[in-house]
Write a protein that holds these residues in place. Structure first.
Motif, PDB file in Angstrom:
ATOM      1  N   ASN A 110       0.775  -1.166  -0.121  1.00 55.94           N
ATOM      2  CA  ASN A 110      -0.079  -0.102   0.056  1.00 55.94           C
ATOM      3  C   ASN A 110       0.889   1.125   0.025  1.00 55.94           C
ATOM      4  O   ASN A 110       0.334   2.281  -0.027  1.00 55.94           O
ATOM      5  N   MET A 111       2.121   1.197  -0.023  1.00 49.16           N
ATOM      6  CA  MET A 111       3.048   2.173   0.108  1.00 49.16           C
ATOM      7  C   MET A 111       2.940   3.019  -1.346  1.00 49.16           C
ATOM      8  O   MET A 111       2.863   2.444  -2.486  1.00 49.16           O
ATOM      9  N   ARG A 112       2.998   4.088  -1.422  1.00 52.19           N
ATOM     10  CA  ARG A 112       3.073   5.052  -2.369  1.00 52.19           C
ATOM     11  C   ARG A 112       4.443   4.863  -3.046  1.00 52.19           C
ATOM     12  O   ARG A 112       5.276   4.743  -2.585  1.00 52.19           O
ATOM     13  N   SER A 113       4.406   4.723  -4.363  1.00 50.23           N
ATOM     14  CA  SER A 113       5.750   4.433  -5.173  1.00 50.23           C
ATOM     15  C   SER A 113       6.179   5.745  -6.237  1.00 50.23           C
ATOM     16  O   SER A 113       5.113   5.876  -6.889  1.00 50.23           O
ATOM     17  N   ILE A 114       7.117   6.274  -5.968  1.00 51.61           N
ATOM     18  CA  ILE A 114       7.339   7.505  -6.706  1.00 51.61           C
ATOM     19  C   ILE A 114       8.680   7.253  -7.568  1.00 51.61           C
ATOM     20  O   ILE A 114       9.680   6.690  -7.078  1.00 51.61           O
ATOM     21  N   LEU A 115       8.451   7.709  -8.725  1.00 51.00           N
ATOM     22  CA  LEU A 115       9.600   7.521  -9.812  1.00 51.00           C
ATOM     23  C   LEU A 115       9.847   9.096 -10.193  1.00 51.00           C
ATOM     24  O   LEU A 115       9.218   9.774 -10.732  1.00 51.00           O
ATOM     25  N   PHE A 116      11.358   9.277 -10.157  1.00 50.30           N
ATOM     26  CA  PHE A 116      11.965  10.633 -10.808  1.00 50.30           C
ATOM     27  C   PHE A 116      12.517  10.363 -12.151  1.00 50.30           C
ATOM     28  O   PHE A 116      13.154   9.429 -12.169  1.00 50.30           O
ATOM     29  N   LEU A 117      11.850  10.914 -13.055  1.00 51.59           N
ATOM     30  CA  LEU A 117      12.526  10.793 -14.367  1.00 51.59           C
ATOM     31  C   LEU A 117      13.336  12.122 -14.768  1.00 51.59           C
ATOM     32  O   LEU A 117      12.526  13.260 -14.645  1.00 51.59           O
ATOM     33  N   ILE A 118      14.461  11.925 -14.807  1.00 51.17           N
ATOM     34  CA  ILE A 118      15.306  13.134 -15.057  1.00 51.17           C
ATOM     35  C   ILE A 118      16.517  12.741 -16.144  1.00 51.17           C
ATOM     36  O   ILE A 118      16.968  11.571 -16.099  1.00 51.17           O
ATOM     37  N   SER A 119      16.727  13.787 -16.815  1.00 49.94           N
ATOM     38  CA  SER A 119      17.655  13.648 -17.949  1.00 49.94           C
ATOM     39  C   SER A 119      18.970  13.402 -17.507  1.00 49.94           C
ATOM     40  O   SER A 119      19.662  12.365 -17.755  1.00 49.94           O
ATOM     41  N   ARG A 120      19.867  14.038 -16.539  1.00 52.65           N
ATOM     42  CA  ARG A 120      20.993  13.859 -15.772  1.00 52.65           C
ATOM     43  C   ARG A 120      20.747  13.533 -14.350  1.00 52.65           C
ATOM     44  O   ARG A 120      20.167  14.369 -13.835  1.00 52.65           O
ATOM     45  N   TYR A 121      21.244  12.396 -13.758  1.00 49.44           N
ATOM     46  CA  TYR A 121      21.401  12.131 -12.766  1.00 49.44           C
ATOM     47  C   TYR A 121      22.344  11.055 -12.152  1.00 49.44           C
ATOM     48  O   TYR A 121      22.203   9.930 -13.012  1.00 49.44           O
ATOM     49  N   PRO A 122      23.336  10.951 -11.269  1.00 49.72           N
ATOM     50  CA  PRO A 122      23.587  12.329 -10.303  1.00 49.72           C
ATOM     51  C   PRO A 122      24.239  13.357 -11.316  1.00 49.72           C
ATOM     52  O   PRO A 122      24.759  13.189 -12.332  1.00 49.72           O
ATOM     53  N   GLY A 123      24.275  14.516 -10.499  1.00 48.98           N
ATOM     54  CA  GLY A 123      24.947  15.856 -11.119  1.00 48.98           C
ATOM     55  C   GLY A 123      25.343  16.875 -10.157  1.00 48.98           C
ATOM     56  O   GLY A 123      24.555  16.696  -9.073  1.00 48.98           O
ATOM     57  N   TYR A 124      25.758  17.919 -10.615  1.00 51.64           N
ATOM     58  CA  TYR A 124      26.127  18.916  -9.661  1.00 51.64           C
ATOM     59  C   TYR A 124      25.255  19.963  -9.542  1.00 51.64           C
ATOM     60  O   TYR A 124      25.351  20.831  -9.013  1.00 51.64           O
ATOM     61  N   GLY A 125      24.164  19.967 -10.473  1.00 49.82           N
ATOM     62  CA  GLY A 125      23.288  21.169 -10.741  1.00 49.82           C
ATOM     63  C   GLY A 125      22.167  21.362  -9.424  1.00 49.82           C
ATOM     64  O   GLY A 125      21.973  20.353  -8.705  1.00 49.82           O
ATOM     65  N   GLN A 152      24.649  10.366 -16.612  1.00 50.91           N
ATOM     66  CA  GLN A 152      25.268  10.721 -15.270  1.00 50.91           C
ATOM     67  C   GLN A 152      26.695  11.446 -15.158  1.00 50.91           C
ATOM     68  O   GLN A 152      27.291  11.393 -15.961  1.00 50.91           O
ATOM     69  N   GLN A 153      26.658  12.147 -13.994  1.00 49.82           N
ATOM     70  CA  GLN A 153      27.896  12.722 -13.985  1.00 49.82           C
ATOM     71  C   GLN A 153      28.524  12.658 -12.731  1.00 49.82           C
ATOM     72  O   GLN A 153      27.676  12.534 -11.343  1.00 49.82           O
ATOM     73  N   ALA A 154      29.691  12.451 -12.384  1.00 44.68           N
ATOM     74  CA  ALA A 154      30.551  11.879 -11.362  1.00 44.68           C
ATOM     75  C   ALA A 154      29.719  11.133 -10.224  1.00 44.68           C
ATOM     76  O   ALA A 154      29.386  11.170  -9.137  1.00 44.68           O
ATOM     77  N   GLU A 155      29.522   9.906 -10.820  1.00 47.75           N
ATOM     78  CA  GLU A 155      28.447   8.975 -10.209  1.00 47.75           C
ATOM     79  C   GLU A 155      28.917   8.308  -8.715  1.00 47.75           C
ATOM     80  O   GLU A 155      28.381   8.289  -7.907  1.00 47.75           O
ATOM     81  N   ASP A 156      30.147   8.098  -9.106  1.00 49.68           N
ATOM     82  CA  ASP A 156      30.893   7.290  -7.948  1.00 49.68           C
ATOM     83  C   ASP A 156      30.867   8.578  -6.731  1.00 49.68           C
ATOM     84  O   ASP A 156      30.663   7.931  -5.314  1.00 49.68           O
ATOM     85  N   GLU A 157      31.190   9.743  -6.876  1.00 48.74           N
ATOM     86  CA  GLU A 157      31.224  10.760  -5.808  1.00 48.74           C
ATOM     87  C   GLU A 157      29.588  11.029  -5.386  1.00 48.74           C
ATOM     88  O   GLU A 157      29.451  10.997  -4.139  1.00 48.74           O
ATOM     89  N   LEU A 158      29.112  11.265  -6.287  1.00 50.02           N
ATOM     90  CA  LEU A 158      27.470  11.869  -6.020  1.00 50.02           C
ATOM     91  C   LEU A 158      26.554  10.933  -5.605  1.00 50.02           C
ATOM     92  O   LEU A 158      25.578  11.069  -4.758  1.00 50.02           O
TER      93      LEU A 158
END
Length: 391
Positions: free
Chosen positions: A5-20, A46-52
């Motif tokens: 019954n939990m709400r399930s949320i999906l973020f759809l984003i062109s770049r992630y992770p990233g510094y912006g 993806q940008q700087a995946e290991d760090e962010l």
């Protein structure tokens, strides 16, 4: 709450992770919502995946599209459909409006039982403002380049109109970050209806619980990309005027970009001695803690997170009044200063006046710190919870 019954949320984003800023907000909201919901993030680039990615709660599921480009991809369409099915997604939050990824929404629109929320993170008038500023640099006699600029601006406006109209038609709610941006979205999207619009600002994504005014120095701070959109060229001319009259203040520039060589040339040309170039910094908290005045000279913005972040550390913003969200962020003369866009002389005079009035500066620092609380995480989450309830 049982998991089924939990709400399930999906973020759809062109770049992630990233510094912006968009990526930081996504991380913050995902980390908060995963405490009581299922949360997933799907990105193309993806940008700087290991760090962010280390900043993302491990309970948030992170998916990377198989094709890492912005052109249409059936492989990405099939991948997205599998996510929304396997994760039992009931809310899709689309974090872009100006990247050509709308085809992904189109691919799932006819078979959905979920809701789609579009979040507009930029200024709908941005392309038009940028065009007008650029044309000023083209000589009147240069008809060819003036026509070429006009042509590409018209093409950009046409694309933006088509994208916004499509997204508005397909989404269930269209979130703007400030009230003044709604009329812009309607104008540039040619949208008559306004029933889907909601206003939810961005939260402060940085812990400012240790903020204190006792660490303040005679420092002005710029944080952002070094490009013309952020007005760094204007700031260098402004600072040349300021430094010629005020000798005990320093301008600290945190950021990098294509105009770094131009900034260094300006420092040499104007013989500036009180400018510190810090380059890109993943953590700018220590700069907020010591700075007294925040300088923003942007041509346009959507909802710049750096402003409430700076105010949350008692840094008083002086800003060109060039974007609609500014009215939602600061009160002119109380916790910040608005300057007519793009009057560089007026900006420098306001900056010098602030530097010269310690009593006024301290009062406005306290107000900035106090008023920034409206952007605290809990306040913003309440607005999101209300939106979810009304879907």
């Amino acid at each position: 709450m049982p998991e089924e019954n939990m709400r399930s949320i999906l973020f759809l984003i062109s770049r992630y992770p990233g510094y912006g800023g968009i990526e930081r907000v996504t991380t913050l909201l995902a980390n908060q919502w995963v405490k009581k919901c299922k949360v997933s993030i799907c990105s193309i680039i993806q940008q700087a995946e290991d760090e962010l990615i280390a900043k993302l709660n491990s309970d948030v599921k992170f998916y990377k599209m198989p094709y890492g480009g912005l052109k249409k991809s059936q492989e990405n369409v099939d991948f997205l459909k599998s996510i929304v099915t396997n994760e039992n997604v009931d809310i899709v939050i689309y974090q872009d409006s100006y990247f050509p990824c709308q085809y992904l929404l189109s691919s799932i629109k006819d078979c959905r039982s979920w809701k789609i929320i579009e979040v507009e993170h930029s200024s709908p008038s941005g392309f038009e403002i940028q065009y007008k500023e650029y044309v000023k640099s083209i000589p009147c006699w240069d008809i060819y380049h003036r026509f070429k600029s006009w042509f590409y601006n018209q093409k950009s406006l046409s694309n933006e109109k088509r994208n916004r109209r499509f997204i508005y038609g397909i989404c269930d709610k269209y979130v703007m970050l400030a009230e003044g941006l709604i009329s812009q979205c309607q104008k540039y999207g040619h949208i008559d209806d306004n029933s889907k619009f909601e206003i939810i600002g961005n939260p402060i994504s940085m812990d400012n619980s240790s903020a204190t005014l006792s660490l303040k120095k005679k420092e002005c701070l710029f944080v952002g990309r070094l490009d013309s959109m952020k007005g760094i060229d204007k700031l260098m001319r402004i600072w040349a005027i300021v430094e010629s009259r005020v000798k005990d203040w320093t301008l600290v520039i945190v950021g990098d970009g294509i105009m770094m060589p131009a900034v260094k040339n300006a420092i040499a040309h104007y013989r500036l001695e009180h400018v510190c170039l810090e380059g890109f910094q993943a953590d700018v908290k220590r700069y907020y803690q010591t700075a007294s005045i925040f300088c923003m000279c942007s041509i346009y913005e959507g909802f710049p997170m750096v402003l409430p972040e700076a105010m949350g550390f008692g840094v008083v913003p002086i800003v060109f009044n060039s974007f609609a969200a500014l009215d939602d962020i600061l009160v002119d003369g109380e916790d910040g200063v608005k300057v007519t866009a793009f009057d560089e002389e007026a900006y420098s005079e306001n900056l010098i006046a602030m530097m010269s009035d310690d009593v006024r500066l301290k009062m406005m620092q306290s107000k900035a710190l106090e008023n920034s609380r409206k952007f605290c995480v809990s306040s913003i989450l309440e607005k999101w919870d209300e939106l979810f309830k009304n879907l």
